[in-house]
Design a protein around this motif. Structure first.
Motif, PDB file in Angstrom:
ATOM      1  N   SER A   1      18.584  45.242  78.648  1.00 55.05           N
ATOM      2  CA  SER A   1      18.289  44.031  77.871  1.00 55.05           C
ATOM      3  C   SER A   1      16.825  43.983  77.463  1.00 55.05           C
ATOM      4  O   SER A   1      16.489  43.644  76.328  1.00 55.05           O
ATOM      5  N   ILE A   2      15.941  44.332  78.400  1.00 55.55           N
ATOM      6  CA  ILE A   2      14.504  44.311  78.092  1.00 55.55           C
ATOM      7  C   ILE A   2      14.184  45.312  76.992  1.00 55.55           C
ATOM      8  O   ILE A   2      13.470  45.010  76.026  1.00 55.55           O
ATOM      9  N   VAL A   3      14.732  46.530  77.133  1.00 50.93           N
ATOM     10  CA  VAL A   3      14.465  47.565  76.132  1.00 50.93           C
ATOM     11  C   VAL A   3      15.121  47.197  74.795  1.00 50.93           C
ATOM     12  O   VAL A   3      14.555  47.448  73.728  1.00 50.93           O
ATOM     13  N   ALA A   4      16.314  46.586  74.854  1.00 50.14           N
ATOM     14  CA  ALA A   4      16.959  46.146  73.618  1.00 50.14           C
ATOM     15  C   ALA A   4      16.117  45.083  72.926  1.00 50.14           C
ATOM     16  O   ALA A   4      15.953  45.092  71.700  1.00 50.14           O
ATOM     17  N   ILE A   5      15.559  44.176  73.718  1.00 50.82           N
ATOM     18  CA  ILE A   5      14.719  43.112  73.168  1.00 50.82           C
ATOM     19  C   ILE A   5      13.498  43.713  72.470  1.00 50.82           C
ATOM     20  O   ILE A   5      13.139  43.321  71.360  1.00 50.82           O
ATOM     21  N   VAL A   6      12.870  44.699  73.128  1.00 53.93           N
ATOM     22  CA  VAL A   6      11.712  45.367  72.518  1.00 53.93           C
ATOM     23  C   VAL A   6      12.165  46.322  71.413  1.00 53.93           C
ATOM     24  O   VAL A   6      11.592  46.372  70.325  1.00 53.93           O
ATOM     25  N   GLY A   7      13.234  47.068  71.707  1.00 55.80           N
ATOM     26  CA  GLY A   7      13.675  48.116  70.801  1.00 55.80           C
ATOM     27  C   GLY A   7      14.230  47.619  69.492  1.00 55.80           C
ATOM     28  O   GLY A   7      14.142  48.313  68.468  1.00 55.80           O
ATOM     29  N   MET A   8      14.831  46.435  69.488  1.00 55.96           N
ATOM     30  CA  MET A   8      15.345  45.915  68.224  1.00 55.96           C
ATOM     31  C   MET A   8      14.226  45.621  67.230  1.00 55.96           C
ATOM     32  O   MET A   8      14.462  45.550  66.027  1.00 55.96           O
ATOM     33  N   PHE A   9      13.021  45.471  67.760  1.00 60.14           N
ATOM     34  CA  PHE A   9      11.884  45.322  66.856  1.00 60.14           C
ATOM     35  C   PHE A   9      11.707  46.593  66.024  1.00 60.14           C
ATOM     36  O   PHE A   9      11.266  46.532  64.873  1.00 60.14           O
ATOM     37  N   ALA A  10      12.040  47.739  66.607  1.00 59.54           N
ATOM     38  CA  ALA A  10      11.938  48.995  65.855  1.00 59.54           C
ATOM     39  C   ALA A  10      12.880  48.981  64.661  1.00 59.54           C
ATOM     40  O   ALA A  10      12.525  49.420  63.559  1.00 59.54           O
ATOM     41  N   ALA A  11      14.101  48.477  64.876  1.00 51.86           N
ATOM     42  CA  ALA A  11      15.052  48.370  63.768  1.00 51.86           C
ATOM     43  C   ALA A  11      14.573  47.357  62.739  1.00 51.86           C
ATOM     44  O   ALA A  11      14.654  47.592  61.527  1.00 51.86           O
ATOM     45  N   LEU A  12      14.053  46.237  63.208  1.00 50.98           N
ATOM     46  CA  LEU A  12      13.534  45.221  62.297  1.00 50.98           C
ATOM     47  C   LEU A  12      12.386  45.755  61.458  1.00 50.98           C
ATOM     48  O   LEU A  12      12.275  45.465  60.259  1.00 50.98           O
ATOM     49  N   ILE A  13      11.523  46.550  62.080  1.00 54.45           N
ATOM     50  CA  ILE A  13      10.383  47.125  61.361  1.00 54.45           C
ATOM     51  C   ILE A  13      10.867  47.975  60.183  1.00 54.45           C
ATOM     52  O   ILE A  13      10.385  47.845  59.059  1.00 54.45           O
ATOM     53  N   GLY A  14      11.848  48.848  60.445  1.00 56.58           N
ATOM     54  CA  GLY A  14      12.346  49.743  59.402  1.00 56.58           C
ATOM     55  C   GLY A  14      12.973  48.999  58.238  1.00 56.58           C
ATOM     56  O   GLY A  14      12.684  49.285  57.062  1.00 56.58           O
ATOM     57  N   ILE A  15      13.823  48.020  58.529  1.00 60.48           N
ATOM     58  CA  ILE A  15      14.509  47.291  57.455  1.00 60.48           C
ATOM     59  C   ILE A  15      13.526  46.395  56.705  1.00 60.48           C
ATOM     60  O   ILE A  15      13.562  46.295  55.476  1.00 60.48           O
ATOM     61  N   HIS A  16      12.661  45.736  57.460  1.00 62.04           N
ATOM     62  CA  HIS A  16      11.681  44.840  56.861  1.00 62.04           C
ATOM     63  C   HIS A  16      10.744  45.611  55.928  1.00 62.04           C
ATOM     64  O   HIS A  16      10.409  45.150  54.824  1.00 62.04           O
ATOM     65  N   LEU A  17      10.352  46.789  56.368  1.00 62.90           N
ATOM     66  CA  LEU A  17       9.485  47.648  55.567  1.00 62.90           C
ATOM     67  C   LEU A  17      10.184  48.046  54.268  1.00 62.90           C
ATOM     68  O   LEU A  17       9.604  47.963  53.176  1.00 62.90           O
ATOM     69  N   ALA A  18      11.453  48.466  54.381  1.00 64.04           N
ATOM     70  CA  ALA A  18      12.199  48.894  53.205  1.00 64.04           C
ATOM     71  C   ALA A  18      12.391  47.743  52.212  1.00 64.04           C
ATOM     72  O   ALA A  18      12.243  47.923  50.996  1.00 64.04           O
ATOM     73  N   SER A  19      12.714  46.558  52.708  1.00 69.65           N
ATOM     74  CA  SER A  19      12.958  45.428  51.808  1.00 69.65           C
ATOM     75  C   SER A  19      11.686  45.006  51.097  1.00 69.65           C
ATOM     76  O   SER A  19      11.714  44.654  49.906  1.00 69.65           O
ATOM     77  N   SER A  20      10.541  45.069  51.777  1.00 71.44           N
ATOM     78  CA  SER A  20       9.279  44.699  51.123  1.00 71.44           C
ATOM     79  C   SER A  20       8.927  45.706  50.030  1.00 71.44           C
ATOM     80  O   SER A  20       8.404  45.337  48.970  1.00 71.44           O
ATOM     81  N   ARG A  21       9.232  46.988  50.254  1.00 75.59           N
ATOM     82  CA  ARG A  21       8.947  48.013  49.240  1.00 75.59           C
ATOM     83  C   ARG A  21       9.894  47.872  48.042  1.00 75.59           C
ATOM     84  O   ARG A  21       9.529  48.192  46.910  1.00 75.59           O
ATOM     85  N   LEU A  22      11.098  47.406  48.293  1.00 74.60           N
ATOM     86  CA  LEU A  22      12.030  47.177  47.186  1.00 74.60           C
ATOM     87  C   LEU A  22      11.558  46.005  46.325  1.00 74.60           C
ATOM     88  O   LEU A  22      11.550  46.090  45.086  1.00 74.60           O
ATOM     89  N   ILE A  23      11.143  44.904  46.966  1.00 71.48           N
ATOM     90  CA  ILE A  23      10.615  43.762  46.220  1.00 71.48           C
ATOM     91  C   ILE A  23       9.350  44.162  45.454  1.00 71.48           C
ATOM     92  O   ILE A  23       9.140  43.748  44.304  1.00 71.48           O
ATOM     93  N   TYR A  24       8.501  44.984  46.092  1.00 73.20           N
ATOM     94  CA  TYR A  24       7.322  45.511  45.393  1.00 73.20           C
ATOM     95  C   TYR A  24       7.751  46.257  44.127  1.00 73.20           C
ATOM     96  O   TYR A  24       7.132  46.113  43.067  1.00 73.20           O
ATOM     97  N   SER A  25       8.820  47.054  44.226  1.00 71.80           N
ATOM     98  CA  SER A  25       9.288  47.835  43.079  1.00 71.80           C
ATOM     99  C   SER A  25       9.773  46.930  41.954  1.00 71.80           C
ATOM    100  O   SER A  25       9.531  47.206  40.772  1.00 71.80           O
ATOM    101  N   PHE A  26      10.473  45.843  42.298  1.00 72.73           N
ATOM    102  CA  PHE A  26      10.903  44.884  41.275  1.00 72.73           C
ATOM    103  C   PHE A  26       9.689  44.299  40.554  1.00 72.73           C
ATOM    104  O   PHE A  26       9.692  44.164  39.324  1.00 72.73           O
ATOM    105  N   GLY A  27       8.654  43.914  41.324  1.00 77.71           N
ATOM    106  CA  GLY A  27       7.443  43.366  40.717  1.00 77.71           C
ATOM    107  C   GLY A  27       6.697  44.400  39.904  1.00 77.71           C
ATOM    108  O   GLY A  27       6.160  44.100  38.819  1.00 77.71           O
ATOM    109  N   ARG A  28       6.642  45.636  40.388  1.00 76.52           N
ATOM    110  CA  ARG A  28       5.991  46.742  39.676  1.00 76.52           C
ATOM    111  C   ARG A  28       6.605  46.939  38.294  1.00 76.52           C
ATOM    112  O   ARG A  28       5.907  47.200  37.314  1.00 76.52           O
ATOM    113  N   ASP A  29       7.950  46.785  38.207  1.00 78.52           N
ATOM    114  CA  ASP A  29       8.657  47.005  36.953  1.00 78.52           C
ATOM    115  C   ASP A  29       8.704  45.756  36.077  1.00 78.52           C
ATOM    116  O   ASP A  29       9.201  45.817  34.942  1.00 78.52           O
ATOM    117  N   GLY A  30       8.218  44.610  36.587  1.00 79.38           N
ATOM    118  CA  GLY A  30       8.240  43.377  35.811  1.00 79.38           C
ATOM    119  C   GLY A  30       9.570  42.645  35.852  1.00 79.38           C
ATOM    120  O   GLY A  30       9.751  41.652  35.150  1.00 79.38           O
TER     121      GLY A  30
END
Length: 474
Positions: free
Chosen positions: A317-346
């Motif tokens: 449970s402790i590792v899952a609590i910490v480790g799920m942050f790793a999954a959140l980091i990856g998805i959060h990073l990808a979604s921010s780069r996608l929104i950046y791409s939408f803004g980049r293209d206008g």
């Protein structure tokens, strides 16, 4: 009308992306990409989905659902690896389809990915919340339902403050830079993999072979449980597990030597993740009868506690609590780069496509964080788990078909790839068809959500994107 169609299907010049994405700092190597990918795959999904899918769809045959899922995802991974090798741009499938099929198809693909990312962030944050609550409950601490689950009048749930907290913390971490976050991510992934191995070893000692019988329960008419239908419905739902390599591709512009490192990150993530999923699934349904995992967002820790392995359960449970942050980091990073791409293209307001003095698209990151907080804190975990795969599958279909447009241009106006999808031209079609079949087996809720999401996306494109597109201003 003819001019409208010409604008809709006008293809982006790759040099536009090359010049704009050059402002992003390439800092990710193959090890970092594997860390991001495995961190997502061996994340919330591995600690949550096997139990839910077993109870709702496949019974003990949940491992078959994962194997079928990885066949479809694996075919798409080959297509992703080739496309990212030739077109190393932020936004992954959104940018690739813009170059190969035109802006309108690119927007629809990117819009589908955005639904996937938002729901994935919310799903992982909700899973993290469930593990925190399970851990606190095991220590005798009871948190009011009103602040620990999404809106649900039947249970008294109003808002999930734990999920909102997780999203905010990850957003703050990412605002400091990808290179710093990837170091934290790699350390978390190593610890998390060791604990998954510990669960497999300890859980194996508590397996009761009778729980595997019947391995594929009989189909229950009128439902998606049991039989071949149940296994396929399970495969459709667990596609969440494989968004890891899609999110890796979103960071292509920030990857060193993407032609070499992207295929390693994408295919390596898939192979490592699938091995763990199959083993965890078999152990989980062997420990207890599959139906006890219904609506349980922390089945692995629950099973260990029920079997008397309290120390291992709390460690997981402790590792899952910490480790799920790793999954959140990856998805959060990808979604921010996608929104950046939408803004980049206008296609969305241009401030989203800006980078700060540290070469980070933090405007896009802030918008994603706020939106994800709203989704994660309001929608219940089980609702999100049924919806998350639709956007992924649409992107898989489009990227697979894009190989037919990509291959004739390689070595001409586009670079030759360092990795090519094998068995061309058969495999791209097989990949698209497989993902289409999985999409057909999604729940009606997931299909209706995507239909409504596409309607919103088309409105935004015609009311704003088409008028402000930088490609159509040339």
């Amino acid at each position: 009308m003819g001019n409208l169609f010409k604008r809709l299907f006008k293809k982006q010049d790759p040099s536009f992306y090359e010049s704009h994405d050059s402002k992003l700092e390439p800092s990710l190597g193959a090890k970092d990409l594997l860390g991001l990918g495995v961190g997502m795959v061996v994340g919330a999904a591995i600690f949550t989905l096997p139990g839910i899918v077993a109870a709702d769809h496949s019974g003990p045959a949940v491992a078959l659902s994962f194997i079928i899922g990885v066949i479809g995802a694996g075919l798409s991974a080959f297509a992703y690896a080739e496309a990212s090798s030739v077109l190393p741009f932020a936004g992954s499938a959104f940018s690739w389809i813009n170059v190969l099929f035109g802006e309108f198809f690119g927007w629809l693909t990117g819009w589908a990915l955005l639904a996937e990312y938002f729901i994935s962030v919310a799903f992982v944050a909700s899973g993290w919340s469930a593990y925190v609550q399970g851990f606190l409950n095991s220590m005798g601490m009871k948190i009011p339902t009103a602040i620990t689950s999404g809106f649900n009048p039947k249970t008294g749930g109003v808002v999930d403050l734990f999920a909102a907290f997780a999203v905010i913390v990850v957003g703050l971490l990412l605002s400091r830079g990808v290179d710093k976050v990837s170091q934290v991510e790699n350390a978390i992934v190593v610890i998390k993999v060791l604990v998954v191995v510990l669960f497999i070893v300890v859980g194996f000692t508590a397996i009761h072979p009778s729980n595997y019988v019947p391995f594929i329960p009989a189909h229950q008419p009128g439902t998606s449980f049991g039989g071949f239908q149940g296994v396929m419905a399970g495969a459709a739902q667990i596609f969440l597990a494989y968004v890891g390599f899609d999110a890796i591709a979103a960071n292509t512009a920030e990857t060193k030597n993407p032609g070499k490192n992207m295929p390693i990150g994408i295919i390596g993530t898939l192979l490592i993740g699938t091995a763990f999923f199959v083993l965890v699934s078999l152990v989980l349904v062997g420990m207890f009868k599959y139906n006890v995992y219904a609506n349980n967002a922390e089945p692995a820790a629950w099973a260990l506690r029920k079997a008397g392995h309290y120390l291992t359960a709390n460690l997981l449970s402790i590792v899952a609590i910490v480790g799920m942050f790793a999954a959140l980091i990856g998805i959060h990073l990808a979604s921010s780069r996608l929104i950046y791409s939408f803004g980049r293209d206008g296609l969305l307001p241009s401030f989203l496509g800006k980078v700060n003095k540290h070469h980070l698209p933090n405007n896009a990151l802030t918008v994603v964080t706020v939106a994800a907080v709203l989704v994660a804190s309001v929608f219940p975990f089980t609702f999100l788990s049924n919806l998350v795969s639709a956007g992924t599958l649409i992107a898989f279909i489009m990227v697979s078909l894009s190989i037919y447009a990509l291959r004739p241009r390689e070595g001409k106006d586009l670079p030759m790839p360092k990795f090519k999808m094998p068995l061309y031209p058969v495999l791209p079609f097989a990949s698209a068809a497989f993902s289409g079949f999985i999409f057909y087996n999604l729940s009606i809720d997931a299909k209706l959500l995507m239909l409504g999401w596409f309607a919103i996306g088309i409105l935004i494109y015609f009311l704003y994107g088409l008028r402000n597109s930088k490609m159509n201003q040339k």
